[in-house]
Design an enzyme around this catalytic site. Structure first.
Site, PDB file in Angstrom:
ATOM      1  N   ASP A   1       0.852  -1.182   0.000  1.00 52.13           N
ATOM      2  CA  ASP A   1       0.000   0.000   0.000  1.00 52.13           C
ATOM      3  C   ASP A   1       0.893   1.240   0.000  1.00 52.13           C
ATOM      4  O   ASP A   1       2.119   1.130  -0.127  1.00 52.13           O
ATOM      5  CB  ASP A   1      -0.960  -0.029   1.190  1.00 52.13           C
ATOM      6  CG  ASP A   1      -0.257  -0.047   2.543  1.00 52.13           C
ATOM      7  OD1 ASP A   1       0.950   0.282   2.625  1.00 52.13           O
ATOM      8  OD2 ASP A   1      -0.913  -0.395   3.534  1.00 52.13           O
ATOM      9  N   CYS A   2       0.310   2.416   0.168  1.00 57.45           N
ATOM     10  CA  CYS A   2       1.099   3.653   0.088  1.00 57.45           C
ATOM     11  C   CYS A   2       2.108   3.784   1.228  1.00 57.45           C
ATOM     12  O   CYS A   2       3.043   4.581   1.128  1.00 57.45           O
ATOM     13  CB  CYS A   2       0.176   4.869   0.035  1.00 57.45           C
ATOM     14  SG  CYS A   2      -0.868   5.038   1.491  1.00 57.45           S
TER      15      CYS A   2
END
Length: 119
Positions: free
Chosen positions: A11-12
Site C-alpha cells: 500500500d502507500c
C-alpha cells in the site's frame, strides 16, 4: 516457495496489502504443480477455493524476502484442505487454512490420483 515483496504488493505506506497474502499462497499452491511439470488447470478441470480462514499476525514490507510453506491437512475424493504459512526469516507473518474443491466442467469431481502425489 520464496517470494520477494515488490512495490506493487504494498500500500502507500510500503506495507503488504492484506489480500496479497492470499495471492502469495495461491502462487505457492500453483508452484507445487509447476515443479512437477503439471498445471493446476487442465482443460476443464481445476481447483477453486471454497473457503479460507486467515490470520494476519505481522506485516511484511517492501523488499522483504518471504517463504510460503504448504501442507496437506485433509484429503477427500473431491476436496482438500491445505494449511499455509508465510514467514520472513523464521518470523511467522500470516497463516491460513484453505478448503479447495476440484471441479470438472464446473461440477465437483474426483481429484485425479496424480494430483495427490504433488501434495
Amino acid at each position: 516457495m520464496i517470494i520477494r515483496v515488490y512495490y506493487e504488493d504494498t500500500d502507500c505506506g510500503g506495507v503488504v496489502y492484506y489480500a496479497n497474502y492470499l495471492k502469495f499462497c495461491e502462487r505457492a499452491r500453483s508452484e507445487l504443480f509447476f515443479q512437477k511439470g503439471l498445471s493446476p488447470h487442465k482443460d476443464n478441470e481445476f481447483f477453486v477455493v471454497k473457503s479460507v480462514q486467515a490470520d494476519y499476525i505481522k506485516s511484511a514490507v517492501f523488499g522483504d524476502i518471504l517463504k510460503v510453506t504448504t501442507k496437506l491437512v485433509e484429503r477427500k475424493s473431491a476436496s482438500i484442505v491445505m494449511y499455509q504459512e508465510v514467514f520472513r526469516n523464521e518470523e511467522l507473518l500470516f497463516k491460513a487454512t484453505f478448503k479447495l474443491a476440484f471441479l470438472k466442467d464446473f461440477k465437483p469431481s474426483k481429484i485425479p490420483s496424480e494430483f495427490f502425489e504433488i501434495f
